[in-house]
Design an enzyme around this catalytic site. Structure first.
Site, short mmCIF file in Angstrom:
data_model
loop_
_atom_site.label_atom_id
_atom_site.label_comp_id
_atom_site.label_asym_id
_atom_site.label_seq_id
_atom_site.Cartn_x
_atom_site.Cartn_y
_atom_site.Cartn_z
N HIS A 99 -7.02 17.93 5.76
CA HIS A 99 -7.18 17.72 4.32
C HIS A 99 -7.47 19.10 3.73
CE1 HIS A 99 -8.85 13.92 6.03
NE2 HIS A 99 -8.41 13.32 4.95
N ASP A 102 -11.03 20.12 4.25
CA ASP A 102 -11.47 20.52 5.59
C ASP A 102 -11.30 22.03 5.76
OD1 ASP A 102 -11.37 17.75 6.00
OD2 ASP A 102 -9.36 17.88 6.88
N GLU A 230 -1.27 5.49 4.38
CA GLU A 230 -2.11 5.03 5.50
C GLU A 230 -2.91 3.80 5.10
OE1 GLU A 230 -4.22 8.14 7.57
OE2 GLU A 230 -5.83 6.76 8.12
N GLU A 266 -3.47 3.40 11.70
CA GLU A 266 -4.66 3.81 12.46
C GLU A 266 -5.26 2.62 13.19
OE1 GLU A 266 -7.26 6.63 10.64
OE2 GLU A 266 -9.06 5.64 11.43
N HIS A 269 -8.39 1.04 11.60
CA HIS A 269 -8.10 0.35 10.34
C HIS A 269 -7.47 -1.01 10.61
CE1 HIS A 269 -7.75 4.50 8.12
NE2 HIS A 269 -8.86 4.38 8.81
N ASP A 294 -2.63 7.30 13.74
CA ASP A 294 -3.96 7.88 13.90
C ASP A 294 -4.61 7.12 15.04
OD1 ASP A 294 -3.68 9.72 11.93
OD2 ASP A 294 -5.13 8.83 10.53
N ASP A 305 -15.68 1.61 10.56
CA ASP A 305 -14.61 2.50 11.03
C ASP A 305 -15.29 3.61 11.82
OD1 ASP A 305 -12.18 3.76 11.28
OD2 ASP A 305 -12.18 4.58 9.26
N ASP A 307 -14.27 5.45 14.33
CA ASP A 307 -13.47 6.63 14.69
C ASP A 307 -13.85 7.23 16.04
OD1 ASP A 307 -11.88 6.50 12.41
OD2 ASP A 307 -13.15 7.86 11.26
N ASP A 337 -7.56 10.74 15.01
CA ASP A 337 -8.47 10.61 13.87
C ASP A 337 -9.77 10.05 14.46
OD1 ASP A 337 -9.60 10.44 11.42
OD2 ASP A 337 -7.95 9.37 10.45
C1 XLS Z 1 -10.15 7.44 6.92
C2 XLS Z 1 -8.78 7.87 7.14
C3 XLS Z 1 -8.50 9.34 6.89
C4 XLS Z 1 -7.04 9.60 6.80
C5 XLS Z 1 -6.67 10.89 6.16
O1 XLS Z 1 -10.58 6.38 7.34
O2 XLS Z 1 -8.42 7.52 8.43
O3 XLS Z 1 -9.11 10.12 7.88
O4 XLS Z 1 -6.44 9.54 8.05
O5 XLS Z 1 -7.15 10.98 4.88
NI NI Z 2 -6.70 8.11 9.47
NI NI Z 3 -9.89 6.09 9.41
#
Ligand code: XLS
Ligand code: NI
Ligand code: NI
Length: 433
Positions: A99, A102, A230, A266, A269, A294, A305, A307, A337
């Site tokens: 991003h 980042d 996404e 993802e 998600h 992702d 979430d 991750d 991700d």
């Molecule tokens: C957040 C999202 C984010 C996207 C990119 O939950 O996964 O990381 O992948 O903005």
């Molecule tokens: Ni993501």
């Molecule tokens: Ni995410």
């Protein structure tokens, strides 16, 4: 000097190796179904989780204390980029993703954001020229700063829509400049907290218009990569418009974008939306709309979430099965991700997390390829639907309720239930994973 420079590049040592910083399954150069694992899997490191996330949670702040903190100045942004590219060297990873936020801090105004993004992407471009690591995708962070609290393209304030348009343009330009292979839009705050203050229809129309502008701009600048959205059902918004793959596909059709935009799916998600990851992937591939993934995993108990890095081969295998069956990635890849837990402070933790994730994906991928080559699932599928190959069955789809009824009566059709063979198929999959 970076925190990673005492580490050698990780190599494949095979399943007998006890070295925690070696690949045990991911043999990048191994050929499977005509391509190397590196070319199939197209791994990417996520700049946000691996370098920008500081280890905070709702009850406590930063735990990691990297030497590029605080991340509020350009000097540390350059330091962070040095560390990132050193990390890419250690992993020998083909891609990364970012991003704008980042890469460098928000400057509080668009002109400042534009010029600092230019500076840092010039620097990153120089680093890329010395490195094998390419850009899988870029994206704009339109959810952290308070200006985005009520949405970006769906914000009730047209000034925020304008700021979002300018921000996405700048990030598309930066992605294009760095040779990115995709551009992603994730609408973290494109949704609502309460319907009491939300005009759903107007917000969706604005989001559809915005995405059309993105596609127009892509063509205008000659960006050859894919535009991806996404899906995620919630978090940070209570409800997000891009709920899941099926919702996104309906949205893209409604706004005439089904041939222009694909999906970045993802794992976590999918779980939040009440689906499995393979459900989301199969939904997208059925429509030819899978762009990229992702890869991560959620804690199945917490409902957040989380991750985390993937660590479940059978789950991962079914995902890659559907990806491979649809022909594999084109512009997309496997972006982690995923982030280490906040107690995992060291460089070794960060490296090992990625190594483990790459190994799990490689194992799952090889299992998927073996299943596809064996053909057992495809055979079972065609057998299950074989009735539809007969001329009467095909004809029926072009006929009408009254003629079908007449045939049911004249032929005295009495359906005979057949087994769905689920457990037998599950046992079959277990032979490969
Ligand atoms: C957040 C999202 C984010 C996207 C990119 O939950 O996964 O990381 O992948 O903005
Ligand atoms: Ni993501
Ligand atoms: Ni995410």
């Amino acid at each position: 000097m970076t925190m990673f420079d005492s580490f050698e590049t990780v190599t494949f040592e095979g399943t007998n190796s006890e070295n925690p910083l070696a690949f045990h399954h991911y043999d990048a150069k191994k050929e499977v179904m005509g391509k190397t694992l590196e070319e199939h899997l197209r791994f990417a490191v996520a700049y946000w989780h691996t370098f920008a996330w500081e280890g905070g949670d709702p009850f406590g702040g930063s735990t990691f204390q990297r030497d590029w903190y605080p991340q509020d100045n350009m000097e540390n942004a350059y330091k962070k980029a040095d560390a990132a590219f050193d990390f890419f060297r250690v992993l020998d990873v083909p891609y990364f993703c970012w991003h704008d936020l980042d890469l460098r801090p928000d400057q509080g105004n668009f002109a400042g954001n534009l010029s600092t993004l230019d500076q840092i992407t010039d620097y990153v471009g120089e680093k890329m020229a010395q490195s094998k690591t390419k850009l899988l995708w870029g994206t704009a962070n339109m959810f952290s700063d308070r200006r985005w609290m009520s949405g970006a393209s769906t914000n009730p304030d047209p000034d925020v829509f304008a700021f979002a348009a300018a921000t996405v343009k700048s990030c598309m330009d930066a992605t294009h400049k760095l040779g990115g292979e995709n551009y992603v839009l994730w609408g973290g705050r494109e949704g609502y907290e309460t319907l009491l203050n939300t005009d759903l229809n107007q917000e969706l129309d604005h989001m559809g218009r915005f995405l059309n502008m993105v596609v127009d701009y892509k063509h205008k600048i000659g960006f050859k990569g894919a535009i991806l959205v996404e899906p995620k059902p919630q978090e940070p918004s209570k409800h997000q418009y891009d709920y899941d793959a099926a919702t996104c596909i309906g949205f893209l059709r409604k706004y005439g974008l089904e041939n222009e935009v694909k999906l970045n799916l993802e794992q976590g998600h999918a779980i939040l939306a009440g689906h499995s990851f393979e459900h989301e992937i199969a939904t997208a591939t059925a429509e030819g709309m899978l762009g990229s993934i992702d890869m991560n995993r959620n804690d199945y108990q917490s409902g957040w979430d989380t991750d985390q890095f993937p660590n479940n081969t059978p789950e991962v295998a079914l995902c890659y099965y559907h990806i491979l069956k649809s022909g594999g990635f084109t512009t997309g890849g496997t972006n982690f991700d995923a982030k280490v837990r906040r107690q995992s402070l060291t460089a070794e933790d960060l490296i090992a997390a990625h190594v483990g994730g790459m190994d799990i994906c490689a194992r799952g991928f090889e299992a998927a390829a073996a299943m596809l080559e064996d053909g057992g699932l495809e055979e079972a599928l065609s057998e299950r639907y074989a009735g539809w190959d007969t001329p009467e069955a095909k004809e029926m789809l072009g006929s009408d309720l009254a003629s079908i009824t007449a045939r049911v009566l004249s032929e005295d059709i009495r359906p005979a239930p057949r087994s769905g063979r689920q457990e037998i198929l599950e046992n079959y999959v277990n032979r490969f994973v």
